[in-house]
Enzyme design. Sequence first.
Site, mmCIF file in Angstrom:
data_model
loop_
_atom_site.group_PDB
_atom_site.id
_atom_site.type_symbol
_atom_site.label_atom_id
_atom_site.label_comp_id
_atom_site.label_asym_id
_atom_site.label_seq_id
_atom_site.Cartn_x
_atom_site.Cartn_y
_atom_site.Cartn_z
ATOM 1 N N GLU A 1 0.887 -1.377 0.160
ATOM 2 C CA GLU A 1 0.143 0.031 -0.061
ATOM 3 C C GLU A 1 1.372 0.761 0.134
ATOM 4 O OE1 GLU A 1 -3.874 2.286 2.010
ATOM 5 O OE2 GLU A 1 -2.448 0.641 3.455
ATOM 6 N N GLU B 1 4.864 4.679 3.829
ATOM 7 C CA GLU B 1 4.631 6.036 4.108
ATOM 8 C C GLU B 1 5.319 7.445 4.155
ATOM 9 O OE1 GLU B 1 1.301 8.241 4.354
ATOM 10 O OE2 GLU B 1 3.155 9.219 5.553
ATOM 11 N N ASP C 1 -3.478 11.861 -1.698
ATOM 12 C CA ASP C 1 -3.331 13.014 -1.799
ATOM 13 C C ASP C 1 -3.904 13.988 -3.170
ATOM 14 O OD1 ASP C 1 -2.338 13.078 0.851
ATOM 15 O OD2 ASP C 1 -0.373 13.769 0.144
ATOM 16 N N LYS D 1 -3.241 21.613 -7.956
ATOM 17 C CA LYS D 1 -2.372 21.795 -8.925
ATOM 18 C C LYS D 1 -2.461 21.369 -10.477
ATOM 19 C CE LYS D 1 -1.561 26.338 -6.174
ATOM 20 N NZ LYS D 1 -0.803 26.108 -5.227
ATOM 21 N N ASP E 1 -12.273 9.627 -2.757
ATOM 22 C CA ASP E 1 -14.218 10.156 -2.532
ATOM 23 C C ASP E 1 -13.370 10.914 -3.339
ATOM 24 O OD1 ASP E 1 -12.154 11.670 -0.806
ATOM 25 O OD2 ASP E 1 -13.764 12.249 0.247
ATOM 26 N N THR F 1 -10.325 1.905 5.127
ATOM 27 C CA THR F 1 -9.268 2.826 5.430
ATOM 28 C C THR F 1 -9.743 3.777 6.547
ATOM 29 O OG1 THR F 1 -9.003 4.520 3.893
ATOM 30 C CG2 THR F 1 -8.002 2.109 3.123
ATOM 31 N N GLU F 2 -9.459 4.483 6.934
ATOM 32 C CA GLU F 2 -9.835 5.255 7.910
ATOM 33 C C GLU F 2 -10.459 6.674 7.041
ATOM 34 O OE1 GLU F 2 -5.818 5.885 9.787
ATOM 35 O OE2 GLU F 2 -6.528 5.301 11.880
ATOM 36 N N GLU G 1 -10.859 6.036 4.119
ATOM 37 C CA GLU G 1 -12.920 5.516 4.127
ATOM 38 C C GLU G 1 -13.589 5.823 4.549
ATOM 39 O OE1 GLU G 1 -12.244 2.345 1.940
ATOM 40 O OE2 GLU G 1 -14.229 2.115 1.636
#
Length: 216
Positions: free
Chosen positions: A44, A69, A118, A122, A154, A193-194, A196
Amino acid sequence: MRLRNIAGSREVIADSDFTVKDPEKKKGLWHKEVFGNNNPIHIEIGMGKGRFLMDLATLHPDINYVGIEKYSSVLLRAIQKQEQLLLPNVKFIRMDAEVLCEVFAPDEVDRIYLNFSDPWPKDRHAKRRLPSREFLKRYDQIMKPDGVVEFKTDNKDLFEFALEEIEPAGWTLDAVTRDLHNDPVMNEGNVMTEYEERFSSLGNPIYKYIISRKGK
Ligand code: SAM
Protein backbone atom coordinates in the site's frame (compact mmCIF):
# COMPACT_ATOMS: atom_id res chain seq x y z
CA MET A 1 -2.41 12.99 6.20
CA ARG A 2 0.19 14.95 8.07
CA LEU A 3 0.29 14.84 11.83
CA ARG A 4 2.29 17.46 13.68
CA ASN A 5 5.94 16.54 13.99
CA ILE A 6 6.29 14.09 16.80
CA ALA A 7 9.61 14.34 18.61
CA GLY A 8 11.62 11.15 18.33
CA SER A 9 9.50 9.55 15.60
CA ARG A 10 12.52 9.17 13.29
CA GLU A 11 14.46 7.43 16.06
CA VAL A 12 11.56 5.05 16.81
CA ILE A 13 11.34 4.20 13.11
CA ALA A 14 15.09 3.64 12.87
CA ASP A 15 15.01 1.29 15.88
CA SER A 16 11.87 -0.62 14.93
CA ASP A 17 12.08 -4.23 13.75
CA PHE A 18 8.95 -3.58 11.68
CA THR A 19 10.53 -1.02 9.36
CA VAL A 20 12.95 -2.01 6.62
CA LYS A 21 16.03 0.19 6.72
CA ASP A 22 17.99 0.85 3.50
CA PRO A 23 15.17 -0.82 1.53
CA GLU A 24 17.07 -0.50 -1.77
CA LYS A 25 19.42 -3.21 -0.42
CA LYS A 26 16.43 -5.60 -0.38
CA LYS A 27 15.65 -5.16 -4.07
CA GLY A 28 15.04 -8.66 -5.45
CA LEU A 29 15.37 -10.13 -1.95
CA TRP A 30 12.01 -9.32 -0.36
CA HIS A 31 10.75 -12.91 -0.40
CA LYS A 32 13.96 -14.56 0.68
CA GLU A 33 15.44 -12.07 3.14
CA VAL A 34 12.60 -9.94 4.43
CA PHE A 35 9.70 -12.39 4.72
CA GLY A 36 11.47 -15.75 4.48
CA ASN A 37 8.74 -17.23 2.29
CA ASN A 38 7.45 -17.15 -1.27
CA ASN A 39 4.01 -15.74 -0.53
CA PRO A 40 2.67 -12.93 -2.74
CA ILE A 41 3.69 -9.37 -1.86
CA HIS A 42 1.00 -6.68 -1.71
CA ILE A 43 1.97 -3.07 -1.03
CA GLU A 44 0.00 0.00 0.00
CA ILE A 45 1.46 3.32 -1.06
CA GLY A 46 0.56 6.19 1.22
CA MET A 47 -0.52 3.86 4.00
CA GLY A 48 -1.12 6.55 6.63
CA LYS A 49 -1.52 4.95 10.06
CA GLY A 50 -1.73 1.49 8.53
CA ARG A 51 -5.13 0.32 9.65
CA PHE A 52 -6.22 -1.01 6.24
CA LEU A 53 -2.94 -2.85 5.70
CA MET A 54 -2.96 -4.49 9.12
CA ASP A 55 -6.65 -5.48 8.84
CA LEU A 56 -5.84 -7.17 5.53
CA ALA A 57 -2.74 -8.84 6.98
CA THR A 58 -4.84 -10.28 9.80
CA LEU A 59 -7.37 -11.65 7.30
CA HIS A 60 -4.71 -13.04 4.93
CA PRO A 61 -1.74 -14.49 6.82
CA ASP A 62 -0.53 -16.12 3.59
CA ILE A 63 0.13 -12.76 1.93
CA ASN A 64 3.05 -10.47 2.72
CA TYR A 65 2.16 -6.79 3.14
CA VAL A 66 4.48 -3.79 2.80
CA GLY A 67 3.21 -0.36 3.86
CA ILE A 68 4.91 2.66 2.34
CA GLU A 69 4.55 6.08 3.96
CA LYS A 70 6.64 9.18 3.51
CA TYR A 71 6.00 10.90 6.85
CA SER A 72 7.62 9.65 10.06
CA SER A 73 4.93 11.14 12.28
CA VAL A 74 2.26 9.06 10.50
CA LEU A 75 4.32 5.88 10.18
CA LEU A 76 4.97 6.03 13.91
CA ARG A 77 1.27 5.32 14.52
CA ALA A 78 1.44 2.23 12.31
CA ILE A 79 4.51 0.97 14.17
CA GLN A 80 2.78 1.45 17.51
CA LYS A 81 -0.18 -0.61 16.27
CA GLN A 82 2.07 -3.34 14.89
CA GLU A 83 3.88 -3.49 18.26
CA GLN A 84 0.56 -4.66 19.72
CA LEU A 85 -0.46 -6.94 16.85
CA LEU A 86 2.98 -8.42 15.99
CA LEU A 87 1.79 -9.53 12.55
CA PRO A 88 4.59 -11.60 10.94
CA ASN A 89 3.45 -10.71 7.43
CA VAL A 90 3.72 -6.89 7.74
CA LYS A 91 6.68 -4.56 7.14
CA PHE A 92 6.89 -0.81 6.68
CA ILE A 93 9.13 1.50 4.69
CA ARG A 94 9.46 5.23 5.28
CA MET A 95 10.11 6.65 1.85
CA ASP A 96 8.68 8.62 -1.02
CA ALA A 97 7.15 6.22 -3.54
CA GLU A 98 9.01 8.00 -6.33
CA VAL A 99 11.95 5.66 -5.65
CA LEU A 100 9.83 2.50 -5.78
CA CYS A 101 11.86 0.99 -8.63
CA GLU A 102 15.05 1.23 -6.59
CA VAL A 103 13.45 -0.84 -3.85
CA PHE A 104 11.55 -3.60 -5.69
CA ALA A 105 12.81 -5.71 -8.60
CA PRO A 106 10.77 -6.55 -11.72
CA ASP A 107 8.03 -9.13 -10.93
CA GLU A 108 8.51 -8.79 -7.18
CA VAL A 109 5.12 -7.25 -6.35
CA ASP A 110 1.70 -8.85 -6.92
CA ARG A 111 -0.69 -6.05 -5.97
CA ILE A 112 -0.62 -2.34 -5.18
CA TYR A 113 -3.24 -0.50 -3.14
CA LEU A 114 -3.70 3.26 -3.43
CA ASN A 115 -6.17 4.55 -0.88
CA PHE A 116 -7.31 8.17 -0.66
CA SER A 117 -4.11 9.38 -2.27
CA ASP A 118 -3.21 13.05 -1.96
CA PRO A 119 -4.99 14.89 -4.83
CA TRP A 120 -2.27 17.43 -5.71
CA PRO A 121 -4.94 19.69 -7.31
CA LYS A 122 -2.57 22.01 -9.21
CA ASP A 123 -1.91 20.90 -12.80
CA ARG A 124 1.81 21.40 -12.44
CA HIS A 125 1.83 18.78 -9.66
CA ALA A 126 -0.04 16.11 -11.66
CA LYS A 127 3.07 13.91 -11.83
CA ARG A 128 3.02 13.59 -8.05
CA ARG A 129 -0.44 12.00 -8.04
CA LEU A 130 -0.07 8.31 -7.22
CA PRO A 131 -2.45 7.15 -10.00
CA SER A 132 -0.69 9.33 -12.62
CA ARG A 133 0.82 7.76 -15.74
CA GLU A 134 4.28 8.45 -14.34
CA PHE A 135 3.51 6.35 -11.29
CA LEU A 136 1.67 3.68 -13.33
CA LYS A 137 4.90 3.23 -15.31
CA ARG A 138 6.80 2.71 -12.08
CA TYR A 139 4.22 0.13 -10.94
CA ASP A 140 4.58 -1.61 -14.30
CA GLN A 141 8.30 -2.08 -13.66
CA ILE A 142 7.96 -3.88 -10.33
CA MET A 143 4.79 -5.93 -10.74
CA LYS A 144 4.12 -9.46 -11.94
CA PRO A 145 2.43 -9.57 -15.37
CA ASP A 146 -0.93 -10.44 -13.79
CA GLY A 147 -0.56 -7.86 -11.01
CA VAL A 148 -3.37 -5.40 -10.24
CA VAL A 149 -3.62 -1.89 -8.84
CA GLU A 150 -6.66 -1.09 -6.68
CA PHE A 151 -7.45 2.58 -6.14
CA LYS A 152 -10.09 4.10 -3.84
CA THR A 153 -10.89 7.75 -3.24
CA ASP A 154 -13.76 10.11 -2.48
CA ASN A 155 -12.19 12.80 -4.67
CA LYS A 156 -14.14 12.98 -7.94
CA ASP A 157 -11.58 15.11 -9.81
CA LEU A 158 -8.71 12.83 -8.82
CA PHE A 159 -10.72 9.78 -9.83
CA GLU A 160 -11.63 11.19 -13.27
CA PHE A 161 -7.96 12.10 -13.76
CA ALA A 162 -6.93 8.57 -12.73
CA LEU A 163 -9.34 6.99 -15.22
CA GLU A 164 -7.85 9.06 -18.05
CA GLU A 165 -4.32 7.98 -17.16
CA ILE A 166 -4.97 4.23 -17.50
CA GLU A 167 -4.81 3.76 -21.26
CA PRO A 168 -1.89 6.11 -22.05
CA ALA A 169 0.16 4.25 -19.44
CA GLY A 170 -0.64 0.87 -21.08
CA TRP A 171 -3.00 -0.42 -18.39
CA THR A 172 -6.55 -1.83 -18.72
CA LEU A 173 -9.61 -0.99 -16.65
CA ASP A 174 -10.96 -4.24 -15.15
CA ALA A 175 -13.63 -2.90 -12.79
CA VAL A 176 -14.99 0.48 -11.73
CA THR A 177 -17.62 1.91 -9.43
CA ARG A 178 -18.60 5.44 -8.47
CA ASP A 179 -20.41 4.31 -5.32
CA LEU A 180 -18.46 1.44 -3.80
CA HIS A 181 -20.54 1.02 -0.66
CA ASN A 182 -23.74 0.61 -2.72
CA ASP A 183 -22.15 -1.70 -5.28
CA PRO A 184 -22.77 -5.23 -3.95
CA VAL A 185 -20.24 -6.86 -6.29
CA MET A 186 -17.29 -4.52 -5.79
CA ASN A 187 -18.03 -3.93 -2.12
CA GLU A 188 -17.90 -7.62 -1.25
CA GLY A 189 -15.10 -8.12 1.26
CA ASN A 190 -14.24 -4.41 1.21
CA VAL A 191 -11.88 -3.41 4.02
CA MET A 192 -12.31 0.25 4.94
CA THR A 193 -9.42 2.65 5.41
CA GLU A 194 -9.39 5.40 8.01
CA TYR A 195 -10.12 8.06 5.39
CA GLU A 196 -12.81 5.92 3.82
CA GLU A 197 -14.63 5.63 7.13
CA ARG A 198 -14.31 9.35 7.77
CA PHE A 199 -15.50 10.51 4.35
CA SER A 200 -18.23 7.93 3.82
CA SER A 201 -19.69 8.88 7.22
CA LEU A 202 -20.06 12.42 5.81
CA GLY A 203 -22.13 10.96 2.97
CA ASN A 204 -19.41 11.10 0.29
CA PRO A 205 -19.59 8.31 -2.29
CA ILE A 206 -16.43 6.24 -2.62
CA TYR A 207 -14.94 5.70 -6.08
CA LYS A 208 -12.89 2.61 -6.88
CA TYR A 209 -11.13 1.06 -9.83
CA ILE A 210 -9.11 -2.09 -10.41
CA ILE A 211 -6.61 -2.04 -13.28
CA SER A 212 -4.18 -4.55 -14.77
CA ARG A 213 -1.98 -5.03 -17.83
CA LYS A 214 -4.00 -7.58 -19.81
CA GLY A 215 -1.90 -9.55 -22.24
CA LYS A 216 1.41 -8.65 -20.69
N1 SAM B 1 -4.30 5.42 2.90
C1 SAM B 1 -4.71 6.04 4.14
C2 SAM B 1 -6.21 6.02 4.27
O1 SAM B 1 -6.89 5.80 3.25
O2 SAM B 1 -6.71 6.19 5.38
C3 SAM B 1 -4.12 7.45 4.28
C4 SAM B 1 -4.59 8.45 3.26
S1 SAM B 1 -3.75 10.02 3.37
C5 SAM B 1 -4.82 11.13 2.61
C6 SAM B 1 -2.47 9.86 2.16
C7 SAM B 1 -1.14 9.37 2.74
O3 SAM B 1 -0.26 9.11 1.67
C8 SAM B 1 -0.45 10.38 3.64
O4 SAM B 1 -0.12 9.76 4.87
C9 SAM B 1 0.79 10.79 2.86
O5 SAM B 1 1.88 11.11 3.69
C10 SAM B 1 1.04 9.55 2.02
N2 SAM B 1 1.75 9.81 0.75
C11 SAM B 1 1.40 10.69 -0.20
N3 SAM B 1 2.25 10.68 -1.23
C12 SAM B 1 3.18 9.73 -0.94
C13 SAM B 1 4.34 9.25 -1.60
N4 SAM B 1 4.72 9.75 -2.78
N5 SAM B 1 5.05 8.27 -1.03
C14 SAM B 1 4.68 7.77 0.19
N6 SAM B 1 3.60 8.20 0.88
C15 SAM B 1 2.86 9.16 0.33
